[in-house]
Design a protein around this motif. Sequence first.
Motif, short mmCIF file in Angstrom:
data_model
loop_
_atom_site.label_atom_id
_atom_site.label_comp_id
_atom_site.label_asym_id
_atom_site.label_seq_id
_atom_site.Cartn_x
_atom_site.Cartn_y
_atom_site.Cartn_z
N LEU A 84 -1.12 67.42 1.91
CA LEU A 84 -0.13 67.79 2.79
C LEU A 84 -0.59 69.45 3.15
CD1 LEU A 84 2.66 68.32 4.35
CD2 LEU A 84 3.52 68.71 2.04
N GLU A 85 -0.72 69.86 4.38
CA GLU A 85 -1.03 71.38 4.62
C GLU A 85 0.22 72.05 5.22
OE1 GLU A 85 -4.44 71.94 6.86
OE2 GLU A 85 -5.68 70.80 5.73
N VAL A 86 0.39 73.11 4.94
CA VAL A 86 1.83 73.91 5.36
C VAL A 86 0.97 75.15 5.94
CG1 VAL A 86 4.08 74.95 5.42
CG2 VAL A 86 3.30 72.69 4.14
N THR A 87 1.07 75.34 7.10
CA THR A 87 0.37 76.78 7.69
C THR A 87 1.49 77.68 8.08
OG1 THR A 87 -1.48 75.72 8.55
CG2 THR A 87 -1.19 77.78 9.52
N GLU A 88 1.42 78.86 7.61
CA GLU A 88 2.66 79.82 7.83
C GLU A 88 2.16 80.97 8.64
OE1 GLU A 88 4.90 80.34 4.38
OE2 GLU A 88 4.50 78.61 3.62
N LEU A 89 0.96 81.28 8.65
CA LEU A 89 0.25 82.29 9.23
C LEU A 89 -1.06 81.93 9.90
CD1 LEU A 89 0.98 85.58 9.43
CD2 LEU A 89 -0.67 85.78 7.37
N SER A 139 6.23 79.84 13.27
CA SER A 139 7.49 79.40 13.05
C SER A 139 8.08 78.75 14.10
CB SER A 139 8.37 80.72 13.04
OG SER A 139 9.80 80.60 12.84
N PRO A 140 8.48 77.39 13.81
CA PRO A 140 8.55 76.95 12.40
C PRO A 140 6.98 76.65 12.02
CG PRO A 140 9.05 75.09 13.72
CD PRO A 140 8.97 76.42 14.85
N GLU A 141 6.98 76.57 10.70
CA GLU A 141 5.71 76.24 9.92
C GLU A 141 5.01 74.82 10.38
OE1 GLU A 141 7.16 75.94 5.78
OE2 GLU A 141 7.56 74.08 5.90
N HIS A 142 3.70 75.06 10.60
CA HIS A 142 3.21 73.91 11.16
C HIS A 142 2.75 72.97 9.85
CE1 HIS A 142 -0.59 71.62 12.27
NE2 HIS A 142 -0.16 71.47 13.37
N ARG A 143 3.13 71.59 9.70
CA ARG A 143 2.83 70.81 8.69
C ARG A 143 1.89 69.79 9.12
NH1 ARG A 143 6.67 71.66 4.77
NH2 ARG A 143 6.34 69.51 4.00
N LEU A 144 1.00 69.37 8.30
CA LEU A 144 0.22 68.41 8.57
C LEU A 144 -0.04 67.36 7.24
CD1 LEU A 144 -3.26 68.24 10.11
CD2 LEU A 144 -3.06 67.66 7.92
N GLU A 152 6.60 60.19 5.66
CA GLU A 152 7.53 60.67 4.39
C GLU A 152 7.00 62.05 3.72
OE1 GLU A 152 8.82 59.32 0.00
OE2 GLU A 152 8.45 57.74 1.30
N LEU A 153 5.67 62.13 3.67
CA LEU A 153 4.98 63.33 3.17
C LEU A 153 5.30 64.35 4.07
CD1 LEU A 153 3.05 64.50 0.78
CD2 LEU A 153 1.01 63.53 2.38
N LEU A 154 5.11 64.12 5.29
CA LEU A 154 5.20 65.32 6.36
C LEU A 154 6.44 66.16 6.01
CD1 LEU A 154 3.90 66.64 8.60
CD2 LEU A 154 5.26 65.12 10.18
N ILE A 210 -13.79 51.24 2.42
CA ILE A 210 -13.28 51.42 4.03
C ILE A 210 -12.29 52.56 3.38
CG2 ILE A 210 -12.34 51.46 6.28
CD1 ILE A 210 -13.86 48.63 6.02
N LEU A 211 -12.30 53.79 4.01
CA LEU A 211 -11.02 54.75 3.73
C LEU A 211 -10.21 54.54 5.01
CD1 LEU A 211 -9.48 57.29 2.72
CD2 LEU A 211 -11.52 58.68 4.11
N VAL A 212 -9.14 54.07 5.13
CA VAL A 212 -8.12 53.86 6.29
C VAL A 212 -7.23 54.71 6.06
CG1 VAL A 212 -6.83 52.26 7.65
CG2 VAL A 212 -8.86 51.44 6.46
N GLY A 213 -6.63 55.67 7.31
CA GLY A 213 -5.50 56.51 7.00
C GLY A 213 -4.68 57.07 8.16
N CYS A 214 -3.49 57.59 7.94
CA CYS A 214 -2.73 57.99 9.04
C CYS A 214 -2.52 59.51 8.99
CB CYS A 214 -1.38 57.28 9.12
SG CYS A 214 -1.54 55.59 9.49
N VAL A 215 -2.34 60.05 10.10
CA VAL A 215 -2.28 61.74 10.21
C VAL A 215 -1.22 61.98 10.98
CG1 VAL A 215 -3.62 63.83 10.54
CG2 VAL A 215 -4.90 61.80 9.81
N ALA A 216 -0.36 63.14 10.57
CA ALA A 216 0.86 63.58 11.39
C ALA A 216 0.96 64.83 11.13
CB ALA A 216 2.09 62.53 11.09
#
Length: 187
Positions: free
Chosen positions: A12-17, A24-29, A69-71, A161-167
């Motif tokens: 999880l990344e949260v960009t505030e600047l 604003s609002p913060e960018h969540r990945l 959920e993590l987002l 294999i690495l399988v994943g989802c990004v939001a």
Amino acid sequence: MTISVRKTVRHLEVTELENGQPVSPEHRLAFVGIVIENPYGSGYTQDLVTLADEIAESIGDLTGPACVELLGAPVEAFGKVALVGIGGEVEHGSALIHNLKFGNVFRNAAGGTELLPAAEKVGLPGDPIDVPLKHKTDSKTRSHHQTVTLQVPGAPLPNEILVGCVATSSGRPLSRLATFGAETGEK
């Protein structure tokens, strides 16, 4: 067939600047991925679809809802990824993620209607992969076109294999481009 999961990765990344400006609002990945034994083994497999139809939904169940959920915020943009270890072929990863049984789990959890943009390639353990993201209900929304670089140290091994989802919770931080077609007068 059962899926053999070696590890689950949650990021999880949260960009505030961004560039000295407040976001604003913060960018969540969020990224949730699983590192699985390559169900196709090494080398060429003619029929990829039968096995993908059997296991893709289970892979989606392990990654899609967990990513949402993590987002911790409503999803606005999303994408999917498969990084195949060097013992396999790119088509092994493609078969798993370009399957509606995988994609619909994530799409439904995210409240999306658009196709999931994807990245897939063969790589060494720890190789980066760039994952494209688009708006979940309108792929023409330019502010949500973004690319995320992911990297999982030590994965995938040659037989994995690495399988994943990004939001993400929004478009690019500080996005300010004109709407799609504005430069030509189209909308």
